[in-house]
Design a protein around this motif. Structure first.
Motif, PDB file in Angstrom:
ATOM      1  N   THR A  29       0.842  -1.194   0.000  1.00  0.00           N
ATOM      2  CA  THR A  29       0.000   0.000   0.000  1.00  0.00           C
ATOM      3  C   THR A  29       0.878   1.245   0.000  1.00  0.00           C
ATOM      4  O   THR A  29       1.869   1.314   0.717  1.00  0.00           O
ATOM      5  CB  THR A  29      -0.923   0.018   1.229  1.00  0.00           C
ATOM      6  N   THR A  30       0.495   2.228  -0.812  1.00  0.00           N
ATOM      7  CA  THR A  30       1.247   3.482  -0.846  1.00  0.00           C
ATOM      8  C   THR A  30       0.746   4.431   0.238  1.00  0.00           C
ATOM      9  O   THR A  30      -0.343   4.253   0.800  1.00  0.00           O
ATOM     10  CB  THR A  30       1.105   4.183  -2.210  1.00  0.00           C
ATOM     11  N   VAL A  31       1.542   5.455   0.509  1.00  0.00           N
ATOM     12  CA  VAL A  31       1.182   6.455   1.514  1.00  0.00           C
ATOM     13  C   VAL A  31      -0.151   7.106   1.158  1.00  0.00           C
ATOM     14  O   VAL A  31      -1.056   7.192   1.992  1.00  0.00           O
ATOM     15  CB  VAL A  31       2.299   7.521   1.645  1.00  0.00           C
ATOM     16  N   VAL A  54       2.198  15.146   3.097  1.00  0.00           N
ATOM     17  CA  VAL A  54       2.233  14.114   4.131  1.00  0.00           C
ATOM     18  C   VAL A  54       3.680  13.746   4.432  1.00  0.00           C
ATOM     19  O   VAL A  54       4.582  14.006   3.637  1.00  0.00           O
ATOM     20  CB  VAL A  54       1.444  12.851   3.699  1.00  0.00           C
ATOM     21  N   GLY A  55       3.875  13.142   5.587  1.00  0.00           N
ATOM     22  CA  GLY A  55       5.199  12.686   5.969  1.00  0.00           C
ATOM     23  C   GLY A  55       5.120  11.385   6.734  1.00  0.00           C
ATOM     24  O   GLY A  55       4.034  10.942   7.114  1.00  0.00           O
ATOM     25  N   ILE A  56       6.271  10.797   6.949  1.00  0.00           N
ATOM     26  CA  ILE A  56       6.376   9.601   7.783  1.00  0.00           C
ATOM     27  C   ILE A  56       7.383   9.913   8.873  1.00  0.00           C
ATOM     28  O   ILE A  56       8.533  10.247   8.585  1.00  0.00           O
ATOM     29  CB  ILE A  56       6.811   8.376   6.957  1.00  0.00           C
ATOM     30  N   GLU A  63       6.945  11.818  -2.842  1.00  0.00           N
ATOM     31  CA  GLU A  63       6.060  11.156  -3.797  1.00  0.00           C
ATOM     32  C   GLU A  63       5.162  10.153  -3.075  1.00  0.00           C
ATOM     33  O   GLU A  63       5.381   8.938  -3.137  1.00  0.00           O
ATOM     34  CB  GLU A  63       6.881  10.466  -4.879  1.00  0.00           C
ATOM     35  N   PRO A  64       4.125  10.659  -2.389  1.00  0.00           N
ATOM     36  CA  PRO A  64       3.268   9.762  -1.616  1.00  0.00           C
ATOM     37  C   PRO A  64       2.469   8.777  -2.475  1.00  0.00           C
ATOM     38  O   PRO A  64       2.006   7.757  -1.970  1.00  0.00           O
ATOM     39  CB  PRO A  64       2.330  10.706  -0.860  1.00  0.00           C
ATOM     40  N   GLU A  65       2.332   9.070  -3.764  1.00  0.00           N
ATOM     41  CA  GLU A  65       1.595   8.164  -4.650  1.00  0.00           C
ATOM     42  C   GLU A  65       2.393   6.901  -4.969  1.00  0.00           C
ATOM     43  O   GLU A  65       1.823   5.904  -5.395  1.00  0.00           O
ATOM     44  CB  GLU A  65       1.207   8.873  -5.961  1.00  0.00           C
TER      45      GLU A  65
END
Length: 105
Positions: A29-31, A54-56, A63-65
């Motif tokens: 799963t992507t972000v 967004v961040g982690i 590139e959250p996609e």
């Protein structure tokens, strides 16, 4: 056979309240997909989940996609800045310089 799953968190802090969601998502799963699947948009309709930054763990994801999640990741949804931090510092410095100039006269 069941698809392998991982546990992640999605968090968002609005001005008045915050929300932390624990989710189980399929491996791969992507972000962005996790943010959209979290349902957090129902609680915060002002969020543009398809385009918000967004961040982690405090590091912005460019590139959250395409960034794939790992078990234990905490996705942070960032609010848009209300003012440019550089401009605020400039204004503060100008105000301090003016105050200093006035105190010397």
């Amino acid at each position: 056979m069941a698809e392998p799953m991982i546990e992640i968190e999605v968090v968002y802090a609005a001005v008045e309240r915050q929300r932390l969601l624990n989710l189980t998502v399929p491996v791969g799963t992507t972000v962005r997909a996790a943010v959209l699947a979290s349902g957090i948009g129902g609680e915060f309709p002002e969020l543009d989940l398809a385009g918000c930054p967004v961040g982690i763990f405090g590091k912005q994801v460019a590139e959250p996609e395409t960034r794939v999640l790992q078990a234990g990741d905490r996705i942070e949804i960032y609010r848009p800045l209300l003012a440019d931090p550089k401009e605020i510092r400039r204004q503060r410095a100008a105000k301090a310089a003016e105050a200093k100039r006035l105190s010397q006269t």
